[in-house]
Enzyme design. Structure first.
Site, short mmCIF file in Angstrom:
data_model
loop_
_atom_site.label_atom_id
_atom_site.label_comp_id
_atom_site.label_asym_id
_atom_site.label_seq_id
_atom_site.Cartn_x
_atom_site.Cartn_y
_atom_site.Cartn_z
CG PHE A 140 -1.85 1.26 1.12
CD1 PHE A 140 -3.00 1.22 0.34
CD2 PHE A 140 -1.54 2.45 1.76
CE1 PHE A 140 -3.82 2.33 0.21
CE2 PHE A 140 -2.35 3.57 1.63
CZ PHE A 140 -3.50 3.50 0.85
CG ASP A 225 5.66 3.94 1.90
OD1 ASP A 225 5.65 4.64 2.93
OD2 ASP A 225 4.68 3.83 1.13
CE LYS A 254 -1.09 6.68 6.98
NZ LYS A 254 -0.72 5.62 6.04
#
Ligand SMILES: *Cc1c(COP(=O)(O)O)cnc(C)c1O
Length: 400
Positions: A140, A225, A254
């Site tokens: 993702f 990532d 985030k």
């Protein structure tokens, strides 16, 4: 308005691109949130790890309010006095020479892909527009068209082509598959050190080390990532540190702004990041003074409250306790630090109903894929709060 009224309004006027639990949060503090009726819940999702510092952290509130009174946006047409400090503090904390700020995680991923392509043409000598980037099944990385091009989740991609060329998808956790996929045109390998959305998938020990070695050997960039796994979530500042490796390019987002503001960034050393020239890439809001001030405070909280060490210690404790729960439904408990997945057996009837049941007990979790419950509370969670939650979790994992 009550919960049902809020939900009815949202369903009528909003796109239905999510399937949230039916809890309407009106207030939050630390690890706790309150709904429209005043019920209190423990947040075990932390907005997919964007809230590592806990909800409404006072130090970040103060930075936000103070900066909002001064200047919020200059665009990058002019400079501002927060961005240089953000760059410097981020570099000192992460050990990378330079960074490039964006807003959402997906934008930072796009930025890293562009950087890798540019590096391939300007440094490696790949023929222009022939660069290949290797990614992993089950990944993702976000929701833009280029990123969903290399998703293997049909729901994320099937109705949204045509897609972007230049990506190769291989099996996650299998270093040999990377070796086989690398060609002279390979610019980069992009991996999540743990696949969060994929179901808290921890690759076999030695995998990241092997990725690092293969990338070095073949003159290919290693892009990590760390948007979900980074900034303390797994008990290290970056999850790749569990294997002692350093990626060439790291993507964060985030928790970079503690849940207050969308701030993401790409980190790299000067020989790579220095390739971007004025005008080649940008964002109206990227690097704005409000976001930079908030991110500086969010990083300071991670450092000053020792959240990385807390995550390691409490994560070990929480995971041990979860693993000891006898349950007919649980297949496996796995994770690192406070990124924990409880995988249920296929016959358990799906993770969703367990999340609904836990909500009734005052614990908010979200299923990831069909069979995994993710436990990822803010890193500020006290041990007593974990102890408070365990009996309810035990009860839920033993329901019929
Ligand atoms: C959440 C996430 C993204 C996308 O971030 P957005 O801010 O939602 O665009 C990318 N990669 C990983 C690993 C993520 O967890």
């Amino acid at each position: 308005m009550n919960t049902q009224e809020y939900i009815a309004m949202e369903e009528q006027y909003g796109a239905h691109n999510y399937h949230p639990l039916d809890v309407v949060v009106t207030k939050a503090e630390g690890v706790w949130v309150w709904d429209a009726e005043g019920n209190k819940y423990l947040d075990c999702l932390s907005a997919y790890s964007a809230l590592n510092q806990g909800h409404v952290h006072p130090r970040i509130v103060e930075a936000l309010v103070e900066q909002a009174k001064k200047v919020t946006l200059t665009s990058r047409a002019f400079r501002n006095d927060q961005l240089p400090l953000f760059y410097k503090e981020l570099s000192e904390m992460t050990g990378y020479d330079m960074s490039l700020p964006m807003n959402s995680g997906a934008e930072a991923v796009e930025t890293a892909l562009k950087l890798a392509r540019k590096w391939a043409y300007r440094v490696k000598g790949v023929p222009r527009h022939h660069a290949e980037i290797i990614v992993c099944a089950g990944n993702f990385h976000g929701r833009t068209i280029s990123i969903i091009t290399f998703s293997t989740e049909p729901l994320y991609r099937d109705d949204f082509g045509p897609f972007t060329p230049g990506f190769k998808i291989i099996e996650y956790g299998n270093a040999k598959a990377i070796e086989d996929a690398i060609t002279p045109n390979t610019a980069a390998v992009m991996v999540e050190p743990i696949q969060g959305e994929g179901g808290v998938i921890v690759p076999p020990a030695g995998y990241l080390k092997a990725v690092r070695e293969l990338c070095t050997k073949n003159n290919v960039l290693f892009i990590a990532d760390e948007i979900q796994t980074g900034l303390g979530r797994t008990g290290k500042l970056f999850a790749m540190e569990h294997e002692g490796v350093r990626a060439d390019v790291v993507i964060i987002g985030k928790a970079l702004a503690g849940g207050f503001y969308p701030v993401s960034a790409v980190l790299a050393d000067k020989p790579i990041m220095g390739l971007f020239q004025p005008g080649e890439h940008g964002s109206t809001f990227g690097g704005n003074p409000l976001g930079a001030a908030v991110a500086r405070a969010a990083l300071a909280v991670i450092r000053d409250e020792d959240l990385v060490a807390r995550s390691a210690e409490l994560g070990n404790y929480f995971m041990e306790q979860l693993a000891e729960i006898p349950s007919p439904h649980v297949k496996e408990v796995r994770g690192k630090g406070l990124l924990i997945g409880v995988e249920l057996k296929p016959e358990a009837g799906g993770a969703r109903r367990f999340c609904e049941a836990m909500k009734a007990q005052g614990i908010l979790c979200k299923e990831t894929h069909d069979n995994v419950i993710r436990f990822a509370p803010p890193l500020v969670i006290p041990k007593e709060t974990i102890d408070w939650a365990l009996p309810s979790i035990r009860e839920t994992l033993n329901m019929a």
